[in-house]
Design a protein around this motif. Structure first.
Motif, PDB file in Angstrom:
ATOM      1  N   LEU A  41       0.830  -1.203   0.000  1.00  0.00           N
ATOM      2  CA  LEU A  41       0.000   0.000   0.000  1.00  0.00           C
ATOM      3  C   LEU A  41       0.867   1.256   0.000  1.00  0.00           C
ATOM      4  N   GLU A  42       2.007   1.215   0.686  1.00  0.00           N
ATOM      5  CA  GLU A  42       2.927   2.353   0.673  1.00  0.00           C
ATOM      6  C   GLU A  42       3.482   2.580  -0.731  1.00  0.00           C
ATOM      7  N   LEU A  43       3.866   1.506  -1.388  1.00  0.00           N
ATOM      8  CA  LEU A  43       4.392   1.626  -2.754  1.00  0.00           C
ATOM      9  C   LEU A  43       3.327   2.116  -3.719  1.00  0.00           C
ATOM     10  N   LEU A  44       2.103   1.656  -3.524  1.00  0.00           N
ATOM     11  CA  LEU A  44       1.007   2.090  -4.394  1.00  0.00           C
ATOM     12  C   LEU A  44       0.760   3.589  -4.263  1.00  0.00           C
ATOM     13  N   GLN A 452       6.014   4.890  18.277  1.00  0.00           N
ATOM     14  CA  GLN A 452       5.120   4.339  19.301  1.00  0.00           C
ATOM     15  C   GLN A 452       4.370   3.093  18.838  1.00  0.00           C
ATOM     16  N   HIS A 453       4.297   2.858  17.523  1.00  0.00           N
ATOM     17  CA  HIS A 453       3.488   1.747  17.001  1.00  0.00           C
ATOM     18  C   HIS A 453       4.297   0.803  16.119  1.00  0.00           C
ATOM     19  N   LEU A 454       5.596   0.727  16.378  1.00  0.00           N
ATOM     20  CA  LEU A 454       6.466  -0.074  15.520  1.00  0.00           C
ATOM     21  C   LEU A 454       6.056  -1.537  15.489  1.00  0.00           C
ATOM     22  N   ALA A 455       5.517  -2.039  16.577  1.00  0.00           N
ATOM     23  CA  ALA A 455       5.122  -3.453  16.624  1.00  0.00           C
ATOM     24  C   ALA A 455       3.762  -3.681  15.971  1.00  0.00           C
ATOM     25  N   ASP A 456       3.048  -2.596  15.664  1.00  0.00           N
ATOM     26  CA  ASP A 456       1.702  -2.710  15.104  1.00  0.00           C
ATOM     27  C   ASP A 456       1.726  -2.330  13.624  1.00  0.00           C
ATOM     28  N   ASP A 457       0.640  -1.753  13.166  1.00  0.00           N
ATOM     29  CA  ASP A 457       0.508  -1.350  11.763  1.00  0.00           C
ATOM     30  C   ASP A 457       1.097   0.044  11.582  1.00  0.00           C
ATOM     31  N   VAL A 458       2.241   0.123  10.916  1.00  0.00           N
ATOM     32  CA  VAL A 458       2.832   1.421  10.581  1.00  0.00           C
ATOM     33  C   VAL A 458       2.857   1.591   9.065  1.00  0.00           C
ATOM     34  N   SER A 459       1.804   1.112   8.418  1.00  0.00           N
ATOM     35  CA  SER A 459       1.681   1.284   6.975  1.00  0.00           C
ATOM     36  C   SER A 459       1.391   2.750   6.663  1.00  0.00           C
ATOM     37  N   GLN A 461      -1.088   3.886   5.082  1.00  0.00           N
ATOM     38  CA  GLN A 461      -2.505   4.143   5.334  1.00  0.00           C
ATOM     39  C   GLN A 461      -2.749   4.425   6.818  1.00  0.00           C
ATOM     40  N   ALA A 462      -2.112   3.643   7.679  1.00  0.00           N
ATOM     41  CA  ALA A 462      -2.284   3.839   9.117  1.00  0.00           C
ATOM     42  C   ALA A 462      -1.718   5.189   9.556  1.00  0.00           C
ATOM     43  N   ILE A 463      -0.554   5.545   9.013  1.00  0.00           N
ATOM     44  CA  ILE A 463       0.055   6.834   9.352  1.00  0.00           C
ATOM     45  C   ILE A 463      -0.829   7.980   8.866  1.00  0.00           C
ATOM     46  N   ALA A 464      -1.320   7.859   7.631  1.00  0.00           N
ATOM     47  CA  ALA A 464      -2.175   8.905   7.060  1.00  0.00           C
ATOM     48  C   ALA A 464      -3.455   9.080   7.874  1.00  0.00           C
ATOM     49  N   SER A 465      -4.018   7.980   8.333  1.00  0.00           N
ATOM     50  CA  SER A 465      -5.228   8.055   9.160  1.00  0.00           C
ATOM     51  C   SER A 465      -4.935   8.766  10.481  1.00  0.00           C
ATOM     52  N   TYR A 473      -0.657  12.401  -0.198  1.00  0.00           N
ATOM     53  CA  TYR A 473      -0.152  13.690   0.277  1.00  0.00           C
ATOM     54  C   TYR A 473       0.922  13.481   1.346  1.00  0.00           C
ATOM     55  N   VAL A 474       0.661  12.579   2.299  1.00  0.00           N
ATOM     56  CA  VAL A 474       1.627  12.313   3.373  1.00  0.00           C
ATOM     57  C   VAL A 474       2.951  11.830   2.782  1.00  0.00           C
ATOM     58  N   SER A 475       2.864  10.915   1.829  1.00  0.00           N
ATOM     59  CA  SER A 475       4.068  10.364   1.216  1.00  0.00           C
ATOM     60  C   SER A 475       4.887  11.449   0.516  1.00  0.00           C
ATOM     61  N   LYS A 476       4.208  12.309  -0.233  1.00  0.00           N
ATOM     62  CA  LYS A 476       4.922  13.342  -0.990  1.00  0.00           C
ATOM     63  C   LYS A 476       5.493  14.424  -0.086  1.00  0.00           C
ATOM     64  N   ILE A 477       4.710  14.819   0.934  1.00  0.00           N
ATOM     65  CA  ILE A 477       5.194  15.840   1.861  1.00  0.00           C
ATOM     66  C   ILE A 477       6.397  15.332   2.639  1.00  0.00           C
ATOM     67  N   TYR A 478       6.360  14.065   3.039  1.00  0.00           N
ATOM     68  CA  TYR A 478       7.483  13.505   3.786  1.00  0.00           C
ATOM     69  C   TYR A 478       8.755  13.523   2.935  1.00  0.00           C
ATOM     70  N   LYS A 479       8.619  13.124   1.677  1.00  0.00           N
ATOM     71  CA  LYS A 479       9.792  13.109   0.780  1.00  0.00           C
ATOM     72  C   LYS A 479      10.281  14.536   0.528  1.00  0.00           C
ATOM     73  N   LEU A 480       9.337  15.468   0.361  1.00  0.00           N
ATOM     74  CA  LEU A 480       9.700  16.866   0.107  1.00  0.00           C
ATOM     75  C   LEU A 480      10.459  17.465   1.277  1.00  0.00           C
TER      76      LEU A 480
END
Length: 547
Positions: A41-44, A452-459, A461-465, A473-480
């Motif tokens: 999902l991150e790659l997508l 804080q959530h390394l053992a859980d879902d850090v996809s 989608q989860a970060i964006a939520s 947007y999150v992916s592009k802003i992080y890279k920028l």
């Protein structure tokens, strides 16, 4: 060339499919790999993937779950599922969740290539249909009335178009050839009982009136119907024959008045309501469209007012209280100053203010009321921007705000011009700083969530939520902001945390794997060795062995 994403929690499977299958032979130009649905999902979110080839049985999110997420978030991406379990229920559920195909492991390269190629060709055919000229033209024709009306509304509100662009747009919308031609406007104000209609009924009514006008004025006149910002119907009329036979312009005017009266009568008889109709003076399109329209509105206000069911032909200029006084037209063009500020279109704002002051210069730089007109309009737009952003203009404008309160900017042309330029520069600087601060806060929230959530879902989608933003947007802003892909950051944090736990705890390898989000120890071992060149146990032994 198309892009393919291979998803499987078995590293050796991913590597074999990615590196040994001749994907280029069927038009695949780039192959991405992921070892979990979360990573997929991150790659997508970061790449324009056309086809996803995924295993069904994976820890955490299954291939079936991934297929369902694809259908919801990436409807134009196709999914092919692989499974070693020859069970009908899997295949049936896969098709329900929108997969393009289903293959059983082990699968031969030839069968895999044939399936992916077949899905790819279907996808390409779908896009060809979407982009087909025939479909585009059909869609255009279905929406012609609305598109024509929208263009006329924009022109009446002062939107500027390059001459060639306007001609091309009008030709595309199959409008009368008006460029450089004489025209007149027919303005219709709807009266009792029409204003009480709901939006749907009113739209049908407007459509009916437009059809009536078309029927009555043709073939002597070509019509372009629309609606202005006040809710009045506006028709641009062009004579089909400019000579109009014996009588010339006088006969043309009489014909227009007779037909306008017939339209008024038809509306009363068949639609059971009253309207007031104004016929404008003649003008040349497009240069005089706005002046003619404004002139007609002024006549409506001055000569008719609220009196119902009148018919008026506007001759010459409207009667103005002060001859020669007119507004600064470029102040009110679309997009407005407020809209340009909200969109952050700073170069367009600079161009607009240049035209505003050039127009003010032509009118007369000592006109106090025109200086006030510009000052109040610019101040209002800036204040609205600040308040919409939850800020005070005094915070954004600094010393420029003090000048606003004292009223010094409008005392002379040059003071107003300098004040306006200074204000826009400060607003732009504040907007850019605010955007940068906002992005920094997003990055801090992302880092906090991952740690804080390394053992859980850090996809993604989860970060964006978590930060209430779209994944792309999150992916592009992080890279920028950081220069690093978000997935690379998560990977690096996991490896750093793993190294720390290996050296500072007595936890077993599988326990450390679970602590950093790997459900299977062997997947963690493969990834860690790829990162450090050592297995977790080798890394621990090397760094903890006595010197």
């Amino acid at each position: 060339m198309a892009e393919l994403l291979i998803v499987d929690d078995e590293l050796h499977v991913v590597q074999r499919l990615a590196n040994l299958v001749p994907w280029a032979s069927i038009g695949i130009g780039r192959v991405h790999t992921a070892q979990s649905a979360y990573e997929a999902l991150e790659l997508l979110a970061e790449h324009p993937v056309d086809i996803v080839l995924s295993d069904i049985r994976m820890p955490g999110m299954t291939g079936l779950d991934l297929a369902e997420r694809l259908q919801a978030g990436w409807p134009k991406t196709r999914c092919i599922l692989l499974s070693g379990f020859a069970e009908f229920e899997y295949a049936k559920e896969a098709m329900v969740r929108g997969t393009a195909d289903y293959l059983l492991k082990p699968v031969k390269d030839e069968e895999l290539l044939a399936t992916v190629e077949r899905v790819l060709r279907r996808l390409q055919a779908e896009w060809a249909q979407v982009l087909s000229q025939e479909r585009a033209l059909r869609t255009l024709r279905e929406n012609l009335p609305q598109l024509r009306g929208t263009l006329l509304t924009e022109l009446l509100q002062g939107r500027r178009y390059a001459r060639e662009g306007l001609v091309n747009r009008m030709r595309m919308l199959e409008l009368p050839a008006l460029l450089g031609e004489p025209f007149t406007l027919l303005l219709v104000r709807m009266e009792d009982p029409f204003p009480s209609y709901d939006a749907h009924s009113l739209a049908l009514l407007e459509y009916a009136i437009a059809n009536m006008a078309e029927e009555l004025f043709a073939p002597q006149f070509e019509l372009w119907p629309g609606r202005d910002a006040h809710g009045y119907l506006v028709f641009v009329l062009k004579a089909a024959d400019s000579s109009y036979g014996e009588g010339g312009e006088s006969e043309m005017l009489r014909q227009l008045e007779r037909t306008a009266a017939k339209l008024q009568q038809a509306i009363r008889t068949y639609l059971k309501g009253t309207v007031t109709i104004l016929l404008s003076r003649w003008g040349t399109f497009p240069d005089e469209l706005l002046p003619v329209y404004d002139n007609t509105l002024t006549a409506l206000r001055q000569r008719i007012g609220s009196e119902p069911e009148l018919l008026l032909t506007v001759h010459g200029e409207a009667e103005l209280p002060l001859a020669g006084v007119s507004p600064i037209a470029s102040l009110y063009e679309l997009p407005t100053l407020t809209q340009l500020l909200e969109a952050g279109q700073w170069s367009a704002l600079e161009e607009r203010t240049s035209r505003i002051f050039e127009e003010l210069r032509r009118i007369g730089t000592e006109s106090e009321e025109h200086l006030l007109e510009v000052f109040f309009t610019v101040s209002s737009a800036a204040t609205q921007l600040a308040h919409k952003n939850g800020r005070l203009l005094s915070e954004l404008a600094g010393g420029v705000y003090e000048k606003l309160l004292k009223g010094t900017p409008y005392r002379s042309f040059h003071q107003l011009q300098e004040w306006t330029a200074d204000l826009l520069v400060r607003l732009q600087r504040s907007s850019e700083e605010e955007a940068k601060d906002s992005r920094k806060r997003i990055i801090q929230q992302v880092h906090q969530f991952v740690e804080q959530h390394l053992a859980d879902d850090v996809s993604l989608q989860a970060i964006a939520s978590y930060v209430y933003l779209h994944p792309v947007y999150v992916s592009k802003i992080y890279k920028l902001e950081t220069g690093e892909n978000l997935s690379d950051y998560v990977y690096r944090v996991r490896m750093d945390k793993a190294a720390q736990l290996l050296l500072n705890s007595q936890e077993k390898i599988y326990e450390i794997a679970a602590r950093i989000g790997y459900q299977r120890a062997h997947s963690f071992i493969h990834v860690f060795k790829k990162h450090t060149g050592l297995t977790p146990q080798e890394y621990r032994d090397k760094h903890l062995s006595p010197c």
